[in-house]
Design an enzyme around this catalytic site. Structure first.
Site, PDB file in Angstrom:
ATOM      1  N   SER A  86       0.824  -1.206   0.000  1.00 55.18           N
ATOM      2  CA  SER A  86       0.000   0.000   0.000  1.00 55.18           C
ATOM      3  C   SER A  86       0.861   1.260   0.000  1.00 55.18           C
ATOM      4  O   SER A  86       1.647   1.476  -0.908  1.00 55.18           O
ATOM      5  CB  SER A  86      -0.968  -0.038   1.178  1.00 55.18           C
ATOM      6  OG  SER A  86      -1.916   1.002   1.098  1.00 55.18           O
TER       7      SER A  86
ATOM      8  N   ASP B  20      -3.052   6.532  -3.441  1.00 53.66           N
ATOM      9  CA  ASP B  20      -1.837   5.877  -2.954  1.00 53.66           C
ATOM     10  C   ASP B  20      -1.399   4.769  -3.911  1.00 53.66           C
ATOM     11  O   ASP B  20      -2.119   4.430  -4.857  1.00 53.66           O
ATOM     12  CB  ASP B  20      -2.031   5.385  -1.517  1.00 53.66           C
ATOM     13  CG  ASP B  20      -2.896   4.150  -1.406  1.00 53.66           C
ATOM     14  OD1 ASP B  20      -3.653   3.860  -2.355  1.00 53.66           O
ATOM     15  OD2 ASP B  20      -2.849   3.472  -0.367  1.00 53.66           O
TER      16      ASP B  20
ATOM     17  N   ASP C 279      -1.231   1.497  -4.115  1.00 58.18           N
ATOM     18  CA  ASP C 279      -2.033   0.323  -4.477  1.00 58.18           C
ATOM     19  C   ASP C 279      -3.470   0.704  -4.824  1.00 58.18           C
ATOM     20  O   ASP C 279      -4.307  -0.163  -5.071  1.00 58.18           O
ATOM     21  CB  ASP C 279      -1.989  -0.742  -3.385  1.00 58.18           C
ATOM     22  CG  ASP C 279      -2.827  -0.396  -2.176  1.00 58.18           C
ATOM     23  OD1 ASP C 279      -2.911   0.801  -1.836  1.00 58.18           O
ATOM     24  OD2 ASP C 279      -3.398  -1.313  -1.557  1.00 58.18           O
TER      25      ASP C 279
ATOM     26  N   ASP D 185      -6.088   1.956  -3.262  1.00 60.21           N
ATOM     27  CA  ASP D 185      -7.298   1.822  -2.451  1.00 60.21           C
ATOM     28  C   ASP D 185      -7.647   3.144  -1.763  1.00 60.21           C
ATOM     29  O   ASP D 185      -8.813   3.480  -1.598  1.00 60.21           O
ATOM     30  CB  ASP D 185      -7.194   0.667  -1.450  1.00 60.21           C
ATOM     31  CG  ASP D 185      -6.043   0.788  -0.470  1.00 60.21           C
ATOM     32  OD1 ASP D 185      -5.215   1.714  -0.600  1.00 60.21           O
ATOM     33  OD2 ASP D 185      -5.962  -0.061   0.443  1.00 60.21           O
TER      34      ASP D 185
END
Length: 554
Positions: A149, A301, A303, A305
């Site tokens: 992440s 961000d 990743d 999400d």
């Protein structure tokens, strides 16, 4: 130094499967690092899987630990489906260093155990919400996402899902860990992958299905004000190609790309900060906004999400960065006022999110379900309640939301971008800003609220132990008030590492150990006053608590 850890480090140094570059890293480790990375404890799962520094050792992210964790995960999913074989798994990754190597190891383990693996064509870095969507849409039995992440670029992670596209809960990962052999077996496990069980998805077909389904989740989709200039940065992550494509698909024609950050880059060369919660992350986006006179910025961000939106405030001559609480409240209020729900509307959020959403839900006939912190709990709650009810929004205070229960079980920056831009267009049509919508219309109806999250970094590899001592101090403290605000009750939620100070007038302060980072987070929820006064009180409370707990400055 723990003698067992030292002996294990020596074992790695002499083992033929450990490559010379990893042996050099071990040799350079401090005693504290050796104790951490070579502990004989089994690994533990945080709020979003296993994350850590890419390093040798049983508790580093490396080819051996990925193989070890994958073996346990597959055995756990098989235990849920004892008569089904082969199982079908999705394996994906983000843009981080060694992501392709690590998810190749994951594929080898799964196929060596006789199960089928699907990957995105060309091993394309994939947004986390799309991973969850594909698992759910195509009825896979589970999935592994190699991602950390918004963690530092030195980290990587192991994120796992069930057949609904939801992350596993704590009791499930506890069962998984119980199935793992002792960590000392890690070096001796050599998976032999079977490429005949490896398949590739048609990326373009998947993207089209995702975009079509996302569009259906919008409240009002018309062509008004879709030329609003909006600056976008994907921070070298998985959204840099797909998010602009999606917004173009929706008809937006003036998305201004922060080009140096909107390319895949495992080293995050042009992004020193990866979490959109931090104002430092927006530095380059602010330059683009200044040059183009744009009044809105979006950051996602790595990743994909987490989504955040910021708006220029002409009164302060500065940017306002909307928190997860503020965005979640705006979506809840907007949808409850403007959408016709066919079933009972509901909202899912966490125990540290704003109480304002409860007031809104009560007025407009929705109910609120609160979960532990972490979207894995939110996703499983949505999975449960979606059978008989209709989701308004599921959100975290930490800038993550899901605005439809039909798509996936993850916070989804694509859903968030679509609904927040819809609200921005609604405000533009009314001649008001997003901030005026939030503080004028919503506060005007429900009163002012101030929610503030302050993270404090705890240094050292034993940061969890240090923070547990802080929580113990909070529960045993003899103080009766926090700068004039009487403490009416102290609640200790041991199972989720959270302590709550209940204050007068329904206000509260909560203290929680992060499950993904070495941070102690303080959460303030204040109402029954004007915003400026509430901010002032929160600042005084925070200063008092920093002194009391001897915390580093945030």
């Amino acid at each position: 130094m723990n003698s067992n850890a030292y002996l294990e480090a020596q074992r790695w140094l002499s083992h033929p499967r450990v490559k010379p570059n990893l042996k050099e890293v071990i040799t350079a480790m401090s005693a504290e690092e050796i104790e951490h990375f070579f502990s004989l404890k089994k690994p533990s799962f945080g709020t979003a899987g296993v994350r850590g520094k890419m390093a040798p050792g049983y508790h580093g992210m490396n080819v051996f630990s990925y193989a070890y964790l994958t073996q346990g995960y597959v055995n756990y999913i098989q235990s849920l489906n004892p008569t089904k074989k082969p199982l079908r798994f999705l394996v994906a990754r983000d843009t981080r260093k060694h992501g392709a190597l690590f998810n190749g190891i994951v594929c080898d383990v799964i196929t060596s155990m006789g199960h089928v693996v699907y990957m995105f064509d060309n091993n394309e870095p994939t947004p986390t919400p799309l991973v969850s969507y594909v698992i759910k849409k195509y009825h896979f039995d589970g999935g592994v996402n190699v991602t950390a992440s918004h963690n530092p670029k030195t980290d990587n992670g192991f994120k796992i899902y069930d057949g609904h596209g939801a992350q596993l809960l704590d009791f499930q990962t506890d069962q998984l860990i119980a199935m793992l052999p002792p960590v000392v077996t890690m070096l001796d496990f050599e998976p032999r992958g079977n490429n005949e069980l490896l398949h590739f998805l048609d990326n373009e077909v998947v993207y089209k299905n995702y975009f079509d389904d996302l569009k259906e989740s919008l409240v009002v989709d018309n062509d008004s004000f879709k030329n609003l200039p909006v600056v976008f940065t994907g921070l070298h992550g998985t959204s840099v190609k797909l998010l602009p494509r999606f917004l173009t698909y929706l008809g937006y024609s003036n998305i201004i790309s922060v080009q140096p950050q909107n390319v895949f880059d495992a080293n995050f060369a042009n992004a020193d900060h990866l979490n959109p919660e931090s104002k430092d992350t927006w530095e380059l986006a602010r330059q683009y906004a200044s040059n183009t006179k744009a009044k809105l910025m979006m950051a996602i961000d790595p990743d994909a999400d987490r989504f955040a939106i910021a708006e220029w405030n002409p009164q302060t001559q500065d940017w306002h960065y909307f928190s997860g609480n503020e965005s979640g409240v705006m979506v809840a209020y907007y949808k409850l006022k403007h959408k016709q729900f066919k079933r009972q509307p509901y909202i899912v959020t966490t125990v540290v999110s704003t109480d304002l959403v409860d007031k809104i839900a009560k007025k407009y006939g929705a109910f609120v379900k609160r979960t532990n912190v972490g979207f894995k709990f939110i996703g499983q709650a949505v999975n449960h309640f979606s059978k008989d009810n209709e989701l308004v929004v599921a959100f975290e205070e930490a800038i993550g939301m899901m605005a439809s229960d039909g798509l996936n079980r993850e916070k989804d920056s694509f859903q968030a971008a679509a609904i927040m831009l819809e609200i921005a267009r609604y405000c533009h049509n009314k001649g008001i800003s997003l901030l005026e919508f939030y503080r004028g219309e919503i506060f005007g109806e429900f009163g002012d609220y101030y929610n503030w999250t302050v993270p404090h970094t705890i240094h050292g590899v034993n940061w969890k132990e240090k923070m547990e001592q802080v929580l113990h101090q909070l529960t045993t403290a003899t103080i009766k008030e926090v700068v004039g605000h009487k403490i009416t009750k102290i609640k200790n939620y041991v199972d989720i590492n959270l302590v709550e100070y209940v204050l007068e007038n329904g206000n509260w302060i909560k203290f929680r150990i992060s499950g993904t980072e070495p941070k102690l987070k303080l959460y303030f929820n204040l109402s029954n006053g004007y915003l400026a006064a509430l901010k002032h009180e929160a600042k005084k409370m925070h200063e008092f608590l920093v002194r009391l707990l001897n915390l580093d400055k945030a």
